[in-house]
Design a protein around this motif. Structure first.
Motif, short mmCIF file in Angstrom:
data_model
loop_
_atom_site.label_atom_id
_atom_site.label_comp_id
_atom_site.label_asym_id
_atom_site.label_seq_id
_atom_site.Cartn_x
_atom_site.Cartn_y
_atom_site.Cartn_z
N ASN A 96 136.07 66.32 40.27
CA ASN A 96 134.70 66.66 40.63
C ASN A 96 133.91 67.11 39.42
O ASN A 96 132.75 66.74 39.24
N SER A 129 131.90 67.86 48.40
CA SER A 129 132.72 66.79 48.96
C SER A 129 133.93 67.37 49.67
O SER A 129 134.26 68.55 49.50
N ILE A 182 132.61 58.95 45.19
CA ILE A 182 133.39 59.67 46.19
C ILE A 182 133.94 58.70 47.23
O ILE A 182 135.02 58.91 47.79
N TRP A 201 136.88 60.33 49.49
CA TRP A 201 136.34 61.63 49.82
C TRP A 201 135.19 61.49 50.81
O TRP A 201 134.61 60.43 50.97
N ASP A 213 131.37 62.89 52.07
CA ASP A 213 130.15 63.55 51.61
C ASP A 213 129.80 64.64 52.63
O ASP A 213 129.38 64.34 53.74
N TRP A 259 137.48 71.11 51.21
CA TRP A 259 136.16 70.93 50.61
C TRP A 259 136.06 71.48 49.20
O TRP A 259 136.85 72.32 48.79
#
Length: 341
Positions: A66, A140, A304, A309, A311, A270
């Motif tokens: 990230n 994410s 992502i 992942w 959103d 998260w």
């Protein structure tokens, strides 16, 4: 993340809904020495310069990724320049958090975090917490499957729960440190199945690779991790997924959810971004605008998506309210797990 709520008892057992709000805090990205630039990235904001993002975890994990995704998009879109990423792991991220808080009390720095940090603050008895930072945004999330060896006699979650109820010690649950998202997921499943979470035979493994080898070699009964970390092994048959903790089936992923199998558990790990606790008004506005701009970009959405992942963006006010609820919920679950008094 997921907000745990007690539901009405089902036909099988009490259930826990960990609504799309909760999961794994153990890694962050600390951004320090942030100085506002004079160049314009867009009519709405000035370009941020000399941004240092420190991920308090080893390179390669979700939180480190990230941080580096932010670095790439910020630079490409002219939201910031001169960005450096530094890794600073230790004590579930609380060492990096403490250093960040102590060194950047008035600096408009940025910190990326994951759910595990909430738990790490409790288990490590950290003197600082996310209350000492300013929540910029939740970013994410990632849903976690539970996997077994391909030749395991356990074919469904029902099989796993039956074995757990018959002899809790006979099921070994492989995962990262105590209080991690892995531990939380197992605890939620146990509670949904009507089993005391304290009876979980939790085996701490130092890495995703060790967890995989433990499952494939039969050293632990089950393992877990983010779907993106396990997807290739699942697809090639090296491990077999019993279920995934998403509220509904993920597109293109042929794994039944926990809910489909009668266990009302949904859990997302998260990640988020915070800054120093007291950024000045203009600095705060610049940071908020930069992050809000980033999550709208096609580069962010594509990246992502490629990693599997989700959103789950939340702006500052919504994220701040979520954090307060999350801290209380994690603390309650940790008491159930016997991790804190």
């Amino acid at each position: 993340m997921l907000a745990p709520m007690l539901d009405k008892p089902g036909k099988r057992a009490p259930s826990i809904v960990w609504e799309d709000n909760m999961k794994n805090w153990i890694c962050l990205a600390v951004a320090s020495a942030l100085v506002l630039g004079t160049g314009a990235a867009s009519p709405a904001m000035a370009e941020l310069k000399r941004l240092e993002i420190v991920a308090p975890a080893a390179p390669g994990g979700g939180y480190d990724q990230n941080a580096r995704i932010m670095q790439s998009i910020f630079q490409k879109k002219g939201l910031a320049s001169g960005i450096q990423v530094e890794n600073a792991p230790g004590a579930g991220g609380t060492i990096g958090l403490a250093n960040f808080v102590n060194k950047n009390k008035r600096n408009p720095s940025v910190l990326m975090v994951g759910l595990a940090l909430v738990g790490a603050v409790l288990t490590n008895k950290s003197v600082v917490s996310l209350d000492d930072t300013y929540p910029l945004a939740r970013l994410s999330g990632e849903y976690q499957p539970i996997v077994v060896a391909p030749d395991s006699p356990l074919k469904t979650l029902d099989d796993l729960v039956a074995k757990l109820k018959a002899d809790p010690g006979s099921v070994s649950w492989g995962g990262s440190g105590p209080g991690s998202s892995d531990h939380i997921l197992y605890g939620l499943l146990a509670k949904a199945a009507g089993v005391d979470p304290k009876k979980i035979n939790y085996v701490v493994l130092t890495s995703g690779g060790e967890m995989l080898s433990g499952v494939m070699g039969g050293h632990v009964t089950v393992g877990t991790g983010g779907y993106s970390e396990l997807s290739s092994q699942i697809k090639t048959g090296q491990v077999r997924a019993l279920g995934i903790a998403s509220p509904e089936r993920l597109p293109g992923v042929d794994i039944p959810t926990f809910r489909e199998q009668g266990y009302d558990v949904s859990f997302v790990n998260w990640r988020a971004v915070v800054s120093s606790a007291d950024p000045k008004g203009q600095e705060r506005a610049e940071l908020e605008a930069a992050v809000a701009e980033m999550v709208k970009t096609e580069e962010w959405k594509q990246t992502i998506g490629e990693r599997g992942w989700q959103d789950i963006y939340m702006p500052p006010a919504e994220f701040a309210a979520f954090l307060k609820e999350e801290q209380a919920r994690v603390q309650a679950l940790f008491k159930d797990l016997g991790l804190i008094q």
